[in-house]
Design a protein around this motif. Structure first.
Motif, PDB file in Angstrom:
ATOM      1  N   TYR A 143       0.828  -1.208   0.000  1.00 35.97           N
ATOM      2  CA  TYR A 143       0.000   0.000   0.000  1.00 35.97           C
ATOM      3  C   TYR A 143       0.861   1.257   0.000  1.00 35.97           C
ATOM      4  O   TYR A 143       0.633   2.188   0.764  1.00 35.97           O
ATOM      5  N   ALA A 144       1.851   1.298  -0.877  1.00 37.66           N
ATOM      6  CA  ALA A 144       2.769   2.437  -0.944  1.00 37.66           C
ATOM      7  C   ALA A 144       2.184   3.542  -1.833  1.00 37.66           C
ATOM      8  O   ALA A 144       2.787   3.974  -2.804  1.00 37.66           O
ATOM      9  N   THR A 145       0.999   4.003  -1.467  1.00 36.01           N
ATOM     10  CA  THR A 145       0.324   5.067  -2.213  1.00 36.01           C
ATOM     11  C   THR A 145       0.982   6.409  -1.903  1.00 36.01           C
ATOM     12  O   THR A 145       1.739   6.525  -0.934  1.00 36.01           O
ATOM     13  N   VAL A 188       0.265   7.355   1.693  1.00 38.98           N
ATOM     14  CA  VAL A 188       1.039   6.553   2.647  1.00 38.98           C
ATOM     15  C   VAL A 188       2.492   7.018   2.659  1.00 38.98           C
ATOM     16  O   VAL A 188       3.097   7.164   3.727  1.00 38.98           O
ATOM     17  N   ARG A 189       3.041   7.278   1.503  1.00 40.98           N
ATOM     18  CA  ARG A 189       4.429   7.762   1.425  1.00 40.98           C
ATOM     19  C   ARG A 189       4.577   9.101   2.158  1.00 40.98           C
ATOM     20  O   ARG A 189       5.552   9.318   2.877  1.00 40.98           O
ATOM     21  N   THR A 190       3.587   9.974   2.000  1.00 39.11           N
ATOM     22  CA  THR A 190       3.612  11.267   2.687  1.00 39.11           C
ATOM     23  C   THR A 190       3.546  11.078   4.201  1.00 39.11           C
ATOM     24  O   THR A 190       4.309  11.694   4.950  1.00 39.11           O
ATOM     25  N   ARG A 191       2.651  10.216   4.656  1.00 45.76           N
ATOM     26  CA  ARG A 191       2.514   9.968   6.100  1.00 45.76           C
ATOM     27  C   ARG A 191       3.796   9.357   6.662  1.00 45.76           C
ATOM     28  O   ARG A 191       4.250   9.742   7.748  1.00 45.76           O
ATOM     29  N   CYS A 192       4.385   8.425   5.950  1.00 47.27           N
ATOM     30  CA  CYS A 192       5.645   7.821   6.391  1.00 47.27           C
ATOM     31  C   CYS A 192       6.745   8.882   6.472  1.00 47.27           C
ATOM     32  O   CYS A 192       7.521   8.905   7.428  1.00 47.27           O
ATOM     33  N   ALA A 224      12.963   5.545   3.612  1.00 48.88           N
ATOM     34  CA  ALA A 224      12.572   5.129   2.263  1.00 48.88           C
ATOM     35  C   ALA A 224      11.292   4.305   2.346  1.00 48.88           C
ATOM     36  O   ALA A 224      11.022   3.666   3.363  1.00 48.88           O
ATOM     37  N   VAL A 225      10.535   4.316   1.254  1.00 42.87           N
ATOM     38  CA  VAL A 225       9.319   3.506   1.129  1.00 42.87           C
ATOM     39  C   VAL A 225       9.406   2.754  -0.183  1.00 42.87           C
ATOM     40  O   VAL A 225       9.710   3.343  -1.224  1.00 42.87           O
ATOM     41  N   PHE A 226       9.117   1.453  -0.125  1.00 45.09           N
ATOM     42  CA  PHE A 226       9.134   0.618  -1.323  1.00 45.09           C
ATOM     43  C   PHE A 226       7.838  -0.177  -1.401  1.00 45.09           C
ATOM     44  O   PHE A 226       7.314  -0.634  -0.385  1.00 45.09           O
TER      45      PHE A 226
END
Length: 136
Positions: free
Chosen positions: A87-89, A92-96, A103-105
């Motif tokens: 669920y790397a939308t 979600v990337r912004t929240r992380c 990093a997000v993958f």
């Protein structure tokens, strides 16, 4: 010296394949695993000097990888936290990013990028250790 890696992932097959791949290609050493937010948060915060990278799934058997990420906000400067999720939308990337992720993958199409990221971290880790040894 290998990159000490802790993985928070509740799917055993994904976890085992990820560990095997990273151990082979990125010179990591798995120092532990967790399947829940509590287990991951507890280990990572109690063993602050014993890991270099934490790889987190977002949706866990209990809790969330976001909770683990938030709990590790005061980690050491060299420690990296990576989110690996289906669920790397963009949201979600912004929240992380707001919680301090490095990093997000996306599990479905960015595994190679994760491996490349870990290879690069491992090379940096080795260089830093060599420089520390030379300076001693």
């Amino acid at each position: 010296m290998k990159l000490r890696t802790y993985i928070v992932e509740d799917n055993a097959t994904i976890r085992e394949n990820l560990i095997a791949t990273l151990e082979e290609l990125a010179e990591i050493e798995s120092v532990g695993i967790a399947e829940t937010e509590f287990e991951g948060t507890d280990w990572l915060t109690r063993h602050t000097g014993q890991w270099d990278v934490a790889i987190l799934d977002l949706f866990l058997r209990q809790g969330s990888g976001l909770g683990v990420l938030a709990a590790c906000s005061k980690r050491l400067a060299h420690q990296k936290i990576v989110v690996l999720s289906n669920y790397a939308t963009p949201d979600v990337r912004t929240r992380c990013a707001q919680l301090g992720v490095d990093a997000v993958f996306d599990k479905s199409n960015e595994i190679d990028a994760l491996v490349d990221y870990c290879v690069e971290l491992s090379a940096q880790h080795k260089a830093n250790k060599l420089n520390q040894s030379a300076g001693s």
